[in-house]
Scaffold this motif. Structure first.
Motif, mmCIF file in Angstrom:
data_model
loop_
_atom_site.group_PDB
_atom_site.id
_atom_site.type_symbol
_atom_site.label_atom_id
_atom_site.label_comp_id
_atom_site.label_asym_id
_atom_site.label_seq_id
_atom_site.Cartn_x
_atom_site.Cartn_y
_atom_site.Cartn_z
ATOM 1 N N ASP A 144 0.808 -1.226 0.000
ATOM 2 C CA ASP A 144 0.000 0.000 0.000
ATOM 3 C C ASP A 144 0.839 1.273 0.000
ATOM 4 O O ASP A 144 0.287 2.371 0.092
ATOM 5 N N THR A 152 -3.630 3.774 -2.498
ATOM 6 C CA THR A 152 -2.382 3.478 -1.813
ATOM 7 C C THR A 152 -2.184 4.449 -0.673
ATOM 8 O O THR A 152 -2.917 5.421 -0.524
ATOM 9 N N GLY A 153 -1.153 4.210 0.137
ATOM 10 C CA GLY A 153 -0.917 5.031 1.321
ATOM 11 C C GLY A 153 -0.348 6.391 0.972
ATOM 12 O O GLY A 153 -0.301 6.798 -0.181
#
Length: 425
Positions: free
Chosen positions: A231, A290-291
């Motif tokens: 992520d 995603t992060g």
């Protein structure tokens, strides 16, 4: 299987499984130095046992099992009778007999991630982090690391020993840092992998322009991180950058090992599988969901931006098809995100390609007084290239000669002297 074949098998398994074995042991003893020693004990046990009993069906699990048993024995000796130790022993005994597959617990990937974060801790110098990571996670011997970095085994051994002592003295916990620390610590991890790759891709010293062992180890580490931290966009950004850069390895040197510059490379020798892997990783770095550590899809991080630059080159079938205007824009974006004279020098090259050598020379000239570039051979190299394109051959020759005097790599030095000679007297 002969003893020599078993030894080769043990060495191959160790290279693949060393990180997981050390990580699994470190999860028990909470000390990477002791974990490595116990993992080495397991390796010795394999060398003694496998020639007699044969290679087990799951050799990585076998090594992990033996190492963990010895770790539990060590903990028991240190903390005899503690209930938690007894529980660890019972759990392990239940897991490893008779099915070795069960020895690889669900937590092993988490343990490996913890090991990477510990080995790359910012309390260590970048070169110490790189050496320790190659040793603990990559499974390289001290001699292999020494050869890769063109130094002595004793120097590498001392660095690794000091690094482990520093981690112990700083009481660095065996854990993945929490959200507050994650950005800094992940940056340190990615920096180490990038350092390892760069030293392999364009060696700073020695007689060879590249060191393939380091390129392959960096790729392996980047791919591991993708699996461990799916992520995090910058993890995929770094992987994309390394995959695409590595695709050119076979085209970067001639028959005698001489360097071949980007625009002179035979692009049919670029590895299309690595390019496809890199472009796929770049898509993951830019995908939503995603992060945010190191950048987000709507604000890509520095490795993702550099991967975008590499992708521009990878998509161009010929040098003339390269989108230099796009590359210049990407370097301007990178300069805003992480201001650096090296980034600005790269922007100068891109601007020169997009808008002409005079425009690039103006940017590069402005960097002449940068202290960080005082001994950086690529600044006079770029100046020489741009001056030559402008027909100022005498000035170009002097810049190439200055670049050659600063270059630490013998192959690159020879290339620069050849370019100086081509400018005439």
């Amino acid at each position: 299987m002969s003893e020599s074949e078993v030894r080769r098998t043990v060495e191959a398994v160790w290279r693949l499984e060393a990180g997981r074995v050390v990580a699994g042991i470190a999860a028990i003893v909470r000390d990477v130095g002791q974990a490595e020693e116990l993992a080495q004990d397991a390796l010795v046990a394999a060398l003694e046992s496998w020639p007699r009993e044969g290679v087990p069906a799951n050799p990585g699990a076998w090594l992990t099992t033996v190492g963990k048993r010895r770790a539990i024995d060590a903990v028991r000796r240190r903390q005899t009778g503690e209930r938690v130790v007894a529980a660890l022993g019972r759990d392990l005994d239940e897991q490893v007999t008779p099915d070795f597959d069960a020895a690889l617990e669900d937590r092993i990937e988490d343990d490996l991630l913890r090991l990477i974060f510990v080995a790359c801790h910012p309390v260590l110098s970048p070169i110490a982090r790189a050496a320790l990571t190659l040793r603990l996670v990559g499974g390289l011997t001290t001699g292999e690391i020494a050869r890769a970095f063109l130094t002595t085994e004793s120097t590498v051994g001392q660095r690794i020993t000091r690094a482990k002592a520093t981690l112990a003295a700083a009481r660095v916990p065996f854990e993945v840092p929490g959200p507050a620390e994650r950005a800094e610590r992940l940056g340190s991890v990615l920096e180490v992998v990038y350092l390892i790759f760069n030293e392999g891709y364009a060696a700073t010293a020695g007689d060879d322009w590249m060191r393939p062992t380091l390129v392959q180890e960096a790729l392996r580490l980047a791919r591991q991180l993708q699996g461990l931290m799916p992520d995090e966009p910058e993890v995929h950004g770094l992987a994309a950058l390394l995959e695409i850069q590595a695709s050119r390895v076979h085209a970067r040197t001639g028959p005698d090992g001489e360097p071949i510059l980007l625009n002179d490379q035979d692009r049919t020798r670029w590895d299309q599988l690595l390019i496809r892997r890199g472009l796929a990783a770049l898509d993951r770095a830019r995908s939503p969901g995603t992060g945010t550590v190191g950048g987000a899809p709507d604000q890509p991080g520095p490795y993702t931006i550099q991967a975008e630059v590499a992708a521009c080159h990878a998509r161009a079938r010929t040098p003339g098809e390269t989108d230099w205007a796009r590359i210049a824009t990407l370097y301007a974006e990178l300069a805003r995100l992480v201001p650096s004279p090296v980034v600005e020098l790269n922007r100068a090259v891109a601007v020169a390609q997009a808008d002409g050598p005079a425009a690039g020379l103006e940017i590069a000239r402005a960097l002449a007084d940068e202290p960080a570039l005082a001994q950086y051979h690529l600044l006079p190299s770029v100046l020489g290239d741009l001056l030559a394109k402008l027909g100022r051959q005498g000035e170009a020759r002097r810049e190439f000669e200055r670049a050659a005097s600063l270059a630490g790599n013998a192959r690159e030095r020879a290339l620069l002297l050849d370019r100086a000679a081509a400018c005439g007297s």
